[in-house]
Design an enzyme around this catalytic site. Structure first.
Site, PDB file in Angstrom:
ATOM      1  N   CYS A 113       0.864  -1.186   0.000  1.00 34.41           N
ATOM      2  CA  CYS A 113       0.000   0.000   0.000  1.00 34.41           C
ATOM      3  C   CYS A 113       0.901   1.237   0.000  1.00 34.41           C
ATOM      4  CB  CYS A 113      -0.905  -0.015   1.220  1.00 34.41           C
ATOM      5  SG  CYS A 113      -1.961   1.436   1.288  1.00 34.41           S
ATOM      6  N   GLY A 114       0.758   2.083  -1.007  1.00 34.84           N
ATOM      7  CA  GLY A 114       1.647   3.239  -1.143  1.00 34.84           C
ATOM      8  C   GLY A 114       1.348   4.337  -0.143  1.00 34.84           C
ATOM      9  N   HIS A 115       0.075   4.748  -0.068  1.00 32.54           N
ATOM     10  CA  HIS A 115      -0.232   5.824   0.889  1.00 32.54           C
ATOM     11  C   HIS A 115       0.024   5.310   2.301  1.00 32.54           C
ATOM     12  CE1 HIS A 115      -4.137   4.089   2.160  1.00 32.54           C
ATOM     13  NE2 HIS A 115      -4.045   4.953   3.144  1.00 32.54           N
TER      14      HIS A 115
ATOM     15  N   HIS B 240      -8.792  -3.434  -7.236  1.00 27.79           N
ATOM     16  CA  HIS B 240      -8.970  -1.980  -7.304  1.00 27.79           C
ATOM     17  C   HIS B 240      -9.387  -1.544  -8.715  1.00 27.79           C
ATOM     18  CE1 HIS B 240      -6.500  -2.599  -3.774  1.00 27.79           C
ATOM     19  NE2 HIS B 240      -6.513  -1.317  -3.455  1.00 27.79           N
TER      20      HIS B 240
ATOM     21  N   CYS C   8      -3.189   7.510  -4.454  1.00 23.54           N
ATOM     22  CA  CYS C   8      -3.019   6.051  -4.451  1.00 23.54           C
ATOM     23  C   CYS C   8      -1.637   5.649  -4.978  1.00 23.54           C
ATOM     24  CB  CYS C   8      -4.112   5.354  -5.257  1.00 23.54           C
ATOM     25  SG  CYS C   8      -4.117   3.578  -4.958  1.00 23.54           S
ATOM     26  N   GLY C   9      -0.804   5.145  -4.057  1.00 24.43           N
ATOM     27  CA  GLY C   9       0.588   4.833  -4.411  1.00 24.43           C
ATOM     28  C   GLY C   9       0.729   3.632  -5.321  1.00 24.43           C
ATOM     29  N   THR C  10       0.043   2.521  -4.978  1.00 25.48           N
ATOM     30  CA  THR C  10       0.171   1.344  -5.846  1.00 25.48           C
ATOM     31  C   THR C  10      -0.616   1.585  -7.141  1.00 25.48           C
ATOM     32  OG1 THR C  10      -1.625   0.284  -4.604  1.00 25.48           O
ATOM     33  CG2 THR C  10       0.620  -0.340  -4.017  1.00 25.48           C
TER      34      THR C  10
HETATM   35  O1  PYC Z   1      -1.883   4.047  -1.822  1.00 27.62           O
HETATM   36  O2  PYC Z   1      -1.441   2.055  -2.594  1.00 27.62           O
HETATM   37  C1  PYC Z   1      -2.200   2.860  -2.089  1.00 27.62           C
HETATM   38  C2  PYC Z   1      -3.577   2.436  -1.749  1.00 27.62           C
HETATM   39  C3  PYC Z   1      -4.130   1.218  -1.937  1.00 27.62           C
HETATM   40  C4  PYC Z   1      -5.440   1.300  -1.468  1.00 27.62           C
HETATM   41  C5  PYC Z   1      -5.641   2.557  -0.992  1.00 27.62           C
HETATM   42  N1  PYC Z   1      -4.489   3.240  -1.173  1.00 27.62           N
END
Ligand code: PYC
Length: 331
Positions: A89-91, A222, A252-254
């Site tokens: 999870c990026g965030h 997602h 959203c990082g990923t």
């Molecule tokens: O930031 O990767 C992310 C992420 C995944 C689901 C919510 N945020």
């Protein structure tokens, strides 16, 4: 029996991160990949209790810390969320790094850098800290790649859509402007949530999304709806759907990693390029294509994502067996 969890809450560019600093379970397994499987089998009640209402909410996301399996690394991170136990999870990573540093939960082996073991692989975080405050965190993510292009799927109300599916730590269906879809700004968040649930179910029924190296990472989780940017400096805007009702408040990082991999595969980004991604609330991540690589037999990129997080509070949470809603609910 009452179980007690000491949590530090934060948000990364608007999306919540609940780091469980005390009360996380001991997990079996040498790696975070194995520990994630053990957690899902035996301790999913902790995720549900801490993420869902009445202690959490639709967007809630968090992490639990473990010692690293390789002494060269600083820490192991398990991700928990309303959508499940994510490989990456990026965030969540940007928030977790900020909390760990500001609260003194980790002593970096190399100042300015934290090496994180995640279930999806090694993620390196470079951070800028001034006094107590962590100003920014840049994470270099795992290999991200375009899994499948131009998949046709029926969407309620909109009709036939064509989507690409890319992996950036989770599998994303990416919906770009086309005949039956204009821009995320033209629809309500409720519509995007309803349509996401429907197309995710259809895509998972009709296709198999399995990571080329780790078969335990599978399934489209997602959906990313794309749009024109609204903020100075942004290259694109997106709304990422996850769980059953969530739209990511961060870029959203990923998801940004998956989007950069998709654009790179179509020749629209190359090594060294920057990609500023904007969220549904206008917050921004700076993405970069760091390297070109392979993921199994697939051409892939190593993306990085840079953002910031703020701690919002300390939260001692009880999960009480006698509470009928001990393990959360969703309406
Ligand atoms: O930031 O990767 C992310 C992420 C995944 C689901 C919510 N945020």
């Amino acid at each position: 029996m009452k179980k007690r969890f000491f949590c530090i809450d934060a948000h990364t560019c608007g999306n919540p991160v609940r780091l469980v600093a005390g009360g996380g379970p001991p997990l079996e397994g040498a790696t975070m990949r194995e520990k994630r499987l053990h957690f899902m089998e035996k301790y999913d009640w902790i995720r549900r209790g801490l993420m869902f209402e009445p202690r959490g909410h639709d967007m809630m996301s968090g992490s639990i810390l473990y010692p690293p399996s390789d002494p060269q690394n600083d820490i192991g991170v398990l991700y928990i969320e309303t959508s499940g136990c994510l490989p990456m999870c990026g965030h969540g990573t940007i928030g977790t790094v900020t909390i760990m540093l500001e609260e003194g939960l980790v002593s970096p082996k190399t100042p300015g850098i934290l090496r994180l073991e995640t279930p999806a692989g090694l993620v390196v975080a470079e951070y800028v800290q001034e006094g107590y405050e962590v100003k920014s965190v840049k994470i270099t993510n795992i290999a991200s790649y375009l899994h499948q292009s131009k998949i046709e799927v029926d969407c309620p109300q909109l009709g036939r859509l064509q989507v690409d599916v890319a992996y950036g730590g989770n599998f994303y269906a990416i919906v770009e402007t086309q005949e039956n879809y204009s821009d995320l700004a033209d629809y309500s968040a409720l519509e995007l949530v309803r349509w996401s649930r429907a197309i995710r179910a259809r895509l998972n029924e009709q296709h198999k999304f399995i990571h080329p190296i780790d078969e335990k990472i599978q399934g489209l989780s997602h959906v990313m709806w794309t749009g024109q940017p609204t903020q100075p400096g942004s290259d694109a805007r997106n709304a990422v759907f996850y769980g059953e009702k969530a739209i990511d408040r961060s870029p959203c990082g990923t998801g940004t990693s998956a989007r950069m991999a998709q654009l790179a595969a179509h020749g629209k980004l190359k090594k060294g390029d920057k990609f500023v991604h904007e969220s549904i609330i206008g917050s921004q991540f700076v993405g970069r294509v760091e390297e070109q690589t392979q993921c199994g037999d697939r051409p892939a990129i190593i993306p990085s994502i840079e953002g910031w997080a703020k701690i919002t509070g300390y939260n001692t949470i009880l999960i009480d067996d006698s509470d009928p809603y001990a393990y959360g609910f969703s309406v």
